[in-house]
Design a protein around this motif. Structure first.
Motif, PDB file in Angstrom:
ATOM      1  N   UNK A 139     -98.205  14.741 -58.875  1.00  9.28           N
ATOM      2  CA  UNK A 139     -99.108  13.670 -58.049  1.00  9.28           C
ATOM      3  C   UNK A 139     -99.517  13.841 -56.767  1.00  9.28           C
ATOM      4  N   UNK A 140     -99.071  14.427 -55.601  1.00 11.90           N
ATOM      5  CA  UNK A 140     -98.478  14.313 -54.698  1.00 11.90           C
ATOM      6  C   UNK A 140     -99.427  15.619 -54.171  1.00 11.90           C
ATOM      7  N   UNK A 141    -101.038  15.599 -53.404  1.00 11.05           N
ATOM      8  CA  UNK A 141    -101.027  16.784 -52.775  1.00 11.05           C
ATOM      9  C   UNK A 141    -100.552  17.336 -51.376  1.00 11.05           C
ATOM     10  N   UNK A 142    -100.587  18.968 -51.993  1.00  8.45           N
ATOM     11  CA  UNK A 142     -99.870  19.479 -51.222  1.00  8.45           C
ATOM     12  C   UNK A 142    -100.022  19.915 -49.809  1.00  8.45           C
ATOM     13  N   UNK A 143    -101.172  18.946 -49.778  1.00  6.79           N
ATOM     14  CA  UNK A 143    -101.809  19.064 -47.943  1.00  6.79           C
ATOM     15  C   UNK A 143    -101.444  17.355 -47.118  1.00  6.79           C
ATOM     16  N   UNK A 144    -100.508  16.988 -48.187  1.00  4.22           N
ATOM     17  CA  UNK A 144     -99.886  15.405 -47.867  1.00  4.22           C
ATOM     18  C   UNK A 144     -98.507  15.363 -47.793  1.00  4.22           C
ATOM     19  N   UNK A 145     -98.033  16.334 -48.859  1.00  5.13           N
ATOM     20  CA  UNK A 145     -96.227  15.828 -49.141  1.00  5.13           C
ATOM     21  C   UNK A 145     -95.191  17.150 -49.122  1.00  5.13           C
ATOM     22  N   UNK A 146     -94.931  17.980 -48.547  1.00  9.12           N
ATOM     23  CA  UNK A 146     -94.251  18.978 -48.852  1.00  9.12           C
ATOM     24  C   UNK A 146     -92.452  18.399 -49.172  1.00  9.12           C
ATOM     25  N   UNK A 147     -92.639  19.457 -50.526  1.00 12.86           N
ATOM     26  CA  UNK A 147     -90.599  18.993 -51.402  1.00 12.86           C
ATOM     27  C   UNK A 147     -90.092  20.415 -51.121  1.00 12.86           C
ATOM     28  N   UNK A 148     -89.101  19.981 -50.916  1.00 15.54           N
ATOM     29  CA  UNK A 148     -88.560  20.741 -51.038  1.00 15.54           C
ATOM     30  C   UNK A 148     -86.566  20.246 -51.714  1.00 15.54           C
ATOM     31  N   UNK A 149     -86.465  21.481 -52.270  1.00 18.30           N
ATOM     32  CA  UNK A 149     -85.285  21.462 -53.500  1.00 18.30           C
ATOM     33  C   UNK A 149     -83.853  22.245 -52.524  1.00 18.30           C
ATOM     34  N   UNK A 150     -82.950  21.635 -52.403  1.00 20.39           N
ATOM     35  CA  UNK A 150     -81.671  22.304 -51.315  1.00 20.39           C
ATOM     36  C   UNK A 150     -80.833  22.145 -52.379  1.00 20.39           C
ATOM     37  N   UNK A 151     -80.231  23.455 -52.750  1.00 23.29           N
ATOM     38  CA  UNK A 151     -78.832  23.131 -53.398  1.00 23.29           C
ATOM     39  C   UNK A 151     -77.444  23.285 -53.567  1.00 23.29           C
ATOM     40  N   UNK A 152     -76.838  22.116 -53.242  1.00 21.64           N
ATOM     41  CA  UNK A 152     -75.477  22.004 -52.916  1.00 21.64           C
ATOM     42  C   UNK A 152     -74.086  23.321 -53.830  1.00 21.64           C
ATOM     43  N   UNK A 153     -74.807  23.820 -54.801  1.00 26.21           N
ATOM     44  CA  UNK A 153     -73.903  24.696 -55.924  1.00 26.21           C
ATOM     45  C   UNK A 153     -72.904  26.079 -54.793  1.00 26.21           C
ATOM     46  N   UNK A 154     -72.249  25.740 -54.690  1.00 25.69           N
ATOM     47  CA  UNK A 154     -71.046  27.274 -54.333  1.00 25.69           C
ATOM     48  C   UNK A 154     -71.038  28.553 -55.342  1.00 25.69           C
ATOM     49  N   UNK A 155     -71.881  28.598 -56.727  1.00 34.17           N
ATOM     50  CA  UNK A 155     -71.565  29.888 -57.592  1.00 34.17           C
ATOM     51  C   UNK A 155     -73.156  29.649 -56.997  1.00 34.17           C
ATOM     52  N   UNK A 156     -73.414  31.310 -56.734  1.00 34.01           N
ATOM     53  CA  UNK A 156     -74.466  31.780 -56.577  1.00 34.01           C
ATOM     54  C   UNK A 156     -75.238  32.011 -57.982  1.00 34.01           C
ATOM     55  N   UNK A 157     -74.974  32.527 -58.570  1.00 32.02           N
ATOM     56  CA  UNK A 157     -75.130  32.551 -60.654  1.00 32.02           C
ATOM     57  C   UNK A 157     -74.868  31.626 -61.296  1.00 32.02           C
ATOM     58  N   UNK A 158     -74.734  30.743 -60.950  1.00 28.17           N
ATOM     59  CA  UNK A 158     -74.732  29.558 -61.324  1.00 28.17           C
ATOM     60  C   UNK A 158     -76.080  28.462 -60.805  1.00 28.17           C
ATOM     61  N   UNK A 159     -76.059  28.944 -59.649  1.00 30.04           N
ATOM     62  CA  UNK A 159     -77.720  28.884 -58.818  1.00 30.04           C
ATOM     63  C   UNK A 159     -79.236  28.876 -59.704  1.00 30.04           C
ATOM     64  N   UNK A 160     -78.772  30.518 -59.594  1.00 30.32           N
ATOM     65  CA  UNK A 160     -79.883  31.008 -60.219  1.00 30.32           C
ATOM     66  C   UNK A 160     -80.438  31.127 -61.683  1.00 30.32           C
ATOM     67  N   UNK A 161     -78.971  30.466 -61.995  1.00 30.36           N
ATOM     68  CA  UNK A 161     -79.439  30.752 -63.324  1.00 30.36           C
ATOM     69  C   UNK A 161     -80.297  28.606 -63.306  1.00 30.36           C
ATOM     70  N   UNK A 162     -79.798  28.046 -63.156  1.00 29.98           N
ATOM     71  CA  UNK A 162     -80.032  26.937 -62.871  1.00 29.98           C
ATOM     72  C   UNK A 162     -81.960  26.778 -62.760  1.00 29.98           C
ATOM     73  N   UNK A 163     -81.986  27.468 -61.558  1.00 31.30           N
ATOM     74  CA  UNK A 163     -82.963  27.438 -61.204  1.00 31.30           C
ATOM     75  C   UNK A 163     -83.953  28.260 -62.137  1.00 31.30           C
ATOM     76  N   UNK A 164     -83.916  29.225 -63.388  1.00 31.58           N
ATOM     77  CA  UNK A 164     -84.643  30.292 -63.492  1.00 31.58           C
ATOM     78  C   UNK A 164     -84.772  29.110 -64.737  1.00 31.58           C
ATOM     79  N   UNK A 165     -83.972  28.208 -65.034  1.00 29.07           N
ATOM     80  CA  UNK A 165     -84.819  27.469 -66.275  1.00 29.07           C
ATOM     81  C   UNK A 165     -84.850  26.518 -65.841  1.00 29.07           C
ATOM     82  N   UNK A 166     -85.043  25.739 -64.922  1.00 30.21           N
ATOM     83  CA  UNK A 166     -86.251  25.017 -64.208  1.00 30.21           C
ATOM     84  C   UNK A 166     -87.112  25.027 -64.541  1.00 30.21           C
TER      85      UNK A 166
END
Length: 150
Positions: free
Chosen positions: A63-90
């Motif tokens: 909804x919001x243009x990239x030149x107006x709003x920056x979104x950043x997701x930061x995962x606090x997952x402790x298992x890098x493999x679980x994090x990678x799988x989640x990001x790949x499927x989301x």
């Protein structure tokens, strides 16, 4: 090549896994985005409220243009493999990082999900712990943007 990206499965084409980030790296990203609103979403793949919130953030990114709003997701997952799988499927449509251990202290994360929003001058405008409904996110962004983002 562009046609290939358009036809690729959304989870592969949109996954934005950009590796790990330190607390200072997040702060540097906020400074680099001066003039834009910055939305930081702290989450983990195992957090049920986070899983409910992420689609709302993905929708807001559309909804919001990239030149107006920056979104950043930061995962606090402790298992890098679980994090990678989640990001790949989301179907993230914004950059997502795996937090280095110092991120929790740098941003005072005591519970997730947590959303921190900075205004265009780089000042923290919102520090919200817990689930943030999409409507609330849009209201905050619309107020910070003065209605100019539609």
């Amino acid at each position: 090549m562009a046609l290939l990206l358009v036809c690729a499965p959304l989870s592969v084409a949109s996954a934005q896994d950009t590796g790990s980030i330190t607390g200072q790296g997040v702060l540097d990203t906020v400074v680099a985005a001066q003039g834009k609103v910055v939305v930081i979403d702290f989450f983990a793949s195992w957090c049920k409220p986070c899983l409910m919130e992420i689609p709302e953030f993905i929708e807001a990114r559309k909804h919001y243009p990239a030149d107006k709003v920056v979104f950043i997701g930061i995962s606090l997952d402790q298992d890098p493999g679980q994090y990678a799988r989640f990001v790949k499927q989301t179907p993230f449509n914004f950059p997502v990082y795996l937090a280095d251990p110092d991120v929790i202290n740098t941003f005072g994360v005591k519970m997730i999900p947590k959303t921190i929003i900075y205004d265009p001058t780089g000042q923290q405008a919102l520090n919200h712990a817990g689930f943030m409904p999409g409507e609330m996110l849009r209201q905050v962004l619309d107020k910070l943007l003065g209605g100019e983002a539609k």
